[in-house]
Motif scaffolding. Structure first.
Motif, short mmCIF file in Angstrom:
data_model
loop_
_atom_site.label_atom_id
_atom_site.label_comp_id
_atom_site.label_asym_id
_atom_site.label_seq_id
_atom_site.Cartn_x
_atom_site.Cartn_y
_atom_site.Cartn_z
N TRP A 23 13.16 23.01 -9.60
CA TRP A 23 14.61 23.02 -9.73
C TRP A 23 15.07 23.14 -11.18
O TRP A 23 16.12 23.71 -11.46
CB TRP A 23 15.23 21.81 -9.00
CG TRP A 23 15.25 22.08 -7.54
CD1 TRP A 23 14.41 21.58 -6.59
CD2 TRP A 23 16.13 22.98 -6.86
NE1 TRP A 23 14.71 22.11 -5.36
CE2 TRP A 23 15.77 22.97 -5.50
CE3 TRP A 23 17.18 23.79 -7.27
CZ2 TRP A 23 16.43 23.74 -4.55
CZ3 TRP A 23 17.84 24.55 -6.32
CH2 TRP A 23 17.46 24.53 -4.98
N VAL A 26 15.06 26.79 -11.76
CA VAL A 26 16.16 27.44 -11.05
C VAL A 26 17.47 27.26 -11.81
O VAL A 26 18.23 28.21 -12.00
CB VAL A 26 16.31 26.86 -9.62
CG1 VAL A 26 17.58 27.38 -8.94
CG2 VAL A 26 15.08 27.18 -8.77
N LEU A 52 19.65 15.48 -10.57
CA LEU A 52 18.83 15.61 -9.37
C LEU A 52 17.73 14.56 -9.45
O LEU A 52 17.09 14.40 -10.49
CB LEU A 52 18.22 17.00 -9.26
CG LEU A 52 19.19 18.18 -9.31
CD1 LEU A 52 18.42 19.50 -9.18
CD2 LEU A 52 20.24 18.07 -8.22
N ASP A 118 12.85 25.96 -1.10
CA ASP A 118 12.16 25.62 -2.34
C ASP A 118 10.67 25.43 -2.07
O ASP A 118 10.18 25.74 -0.98
CB ASP A 118 12.80 24.41 -3.03
CG ASP A 118 12.56 23.08 -2.34
OD1 ASP A 118 11.73 22.97 -1.41
OD2 ASP A 118 13.21 22.09 -2.76
#
Length: 127
Positions: A23, A26, A52, A118
């Motif tokens: 992530w 990303v 996150l 993911d």
């Protein structure tokens, strides 16, 4: 009672460090996650996006997410230009370990988007 101004999004996962690093790639977030840690966090270095948090859980994912992230790569674009931007980002994320699940083409109500997963199968959309 005060107004909540920040949220943290939590992922249950088997490998918190691996999912956190995915992530971060990303979203351009940062982390210091290690593979053997029972949890990891990722944060937006600008402070604009939500934190996150990734926590190890013993059970695997068995059903579709009830909540998912929309990664906004096509904002302001329409038609073929939007679809090309979405597909380019999909290709980049596939190289990081994501899976493209479905391309949803524009209709009378919605613009195109791409459903992805993911590295642990959590669904998200390129929007």
């Amino acid at each position: 009672m005060g107004t909540v101004r920040q949220v943290q999004i939590t992922f249950d996962c088997a490998q918190p460090g691996r999912v956190a690093r995915f992530w971060c790639e990303v979203l351009g977030y940062v982390t210091e996650a290690k593979d053997d840690d029972p949890s990891a966090a990722a944060s937006d270095p600008t402070g604009a996006g939500p934190r996150l948090y990734f926590q190890r859980v013993p059970e695997g994912k068995v059903v579709k997410n009830r909540v998912h992230l929309d990664v906004r790569v096509g904002t302001g674009l329409a038609g073929e230009e939007r679809l090309a931007a979405l597909q380019a980002e999909s290709d980049r994320l596939i190289a990081l370990g994501a899976t493209q699940v479905q391309v949803l083409l524009a209709d009378e109500e919605n613009e195109s988007c791409i459903v992805m997963q993911d590295v642990e199968g959590n669904e998200f959309c390129l929007d």
